[in-house]
Design an enzyme around this catalytic site. Structure first.
Site, PDB file in Angstrom:
ATOM      1  N   ASN A 266      62.575  40.468  17.927  1.00 10.98           N
ATOM      2  CA  ASN A 266      61.627  40.713  18.358  1.00 10.98           C
ATOM      3  C   ASN A 266      60.348  41.699  19.270  1.00 10.98           C
ATOM      4  O   ASN A 266      60.487  41.825  20.023  1.00 10.98           O
ATOM      5  CB  ASN A 266      61.017  39.311  19.044  1.00 10.98           C
ATOM      6  CG  ASN A 266      60.043  38.830  19.454  1.00 10.98           C
ATOM      7  OD1 ASN A 266      59.208  39.268  20.447  1.00 10.98           O
ATOM      8  ND2 ASN A 266      60.427  37.010  20.255  1.00 10.98           N
TER       9      ASN A 266
ATOM     10  N   ASP B 245      68.090  35.062  25.529  1.00 11.86           N
ATOM     11  CA  ASP B 245      67.504  33.726  24.993  1.00 11.86           C
ATOM     12  C   ASP B 245      66.914  32.907  26.116  1.00 11.86           C
ATOM     13  O   ASP B 245      67.279  32.937  27.018  1.00 11.86           O
ATOM     14  CB  ASP B 245      69.257  32.495  24.388  1.00 11.86           C
ATOM     15  CG  ASP B 245      68.085  31.551  23.808  1.00 11.86           C
ATOM     16  OD1 ASP B 245      67.173  31.679  23.132  1.00 11.86           O
ATOM     17  OD2 ASP B 245      68.448  30.678  23.864  1.00 11.86           O
TER      18      ASP B 245
END
Length: 201
Positions: free
Chosen positions: A10, A71
């Site tokens: 990402n 996460d």
């Protein structure tokens, strides 16, 4: 210089992590930058479970490099914590921010601002070596507004309003966001271990 591989591709998340860790003599690399092509399935029930799974899978294939997994997601109180661990794929397609935001707004239709309490959560797992695994979690509370505001950030940032700053995450510049975000708070908790590592060298 130490190498730290972040178990993610990402681009915006990597950019945030690099900015926050810039003061340390650490070479921070994404999976792509490290030449690793692997997609770890995030099938845990909690952010920490997913983060640990990603970190451990990547650690198995790197050579004496530290691995950091992250996460994170949004939890809305009146939706019983949803989207939670499904934040990135809330509307069905992984990483479709527009669809995810549209679904969230649809579910919150008719809710007053005081009923839209939410928090961003970031769980991080840092594997330094075979015997040193650090697990931390950072959170920031806010509210979900009824329309997107701001051009910065990613994901649910245009909808996540922080009352203390009278801005959404997407309206903040990176300096402000990177000092108060859930990711910044999680990384702050890791600094003790990173500082210890630096002293031992």
């Amino acid at each position: 210089m130490n190498r730290l591989i972040v178990a993610s591709n990402n681009v915006k998340k990597i950019k945030e992590i690099k900015a926050i860790l810039a003061k340390y003599p650490i070479d921070v690399l994404s999976l792509k930058e490290a030449g690793i092509d692997i997609d770890v399935e995030e099938d845990g029930n909690t952010f920490i479970e997913n983060s640990y799974k990603k970190a451990s899978e990547i650690y198995k294939i790197v050579n004496k490099s530290m691995v950091l997994a992250d996460d994170s997601g949004l939890m809305v109180d009146c939706l019983d914590g949803a989207p939670g661990v499904y934040s990135a794929r809330f509307a069905g397609e992984h990483g479709n921010d527009k669809k995810n935001n549209e679904k969230l707004l649809k579910l919150l239709e008719g809710k007053k601002i005081e009923e839209r309490e939410a928090k961003f959560v970031c769980a991080m797992v840092l594997i330094i070596d075979d015997s040193t695994v650090v697990k931390v979690q950072g959170e920031i509370k806010g509210r979900i507004i009824d329309e997107e505001k701001g051009e910065n950030g990613f994901g649910y940032d245009p909808l996540f309003y922080v009352p203390e700053y009278d801005m959404t995450f997407a309206e903040m510049n990176s300096e402000i966001k990177n000092s108060i975000s859930h990711r910044a708070k999680a990384l702050k908790k890791l600094e003790g271990e990173i500082n210890r590592l630096m002293r031992e060298e």
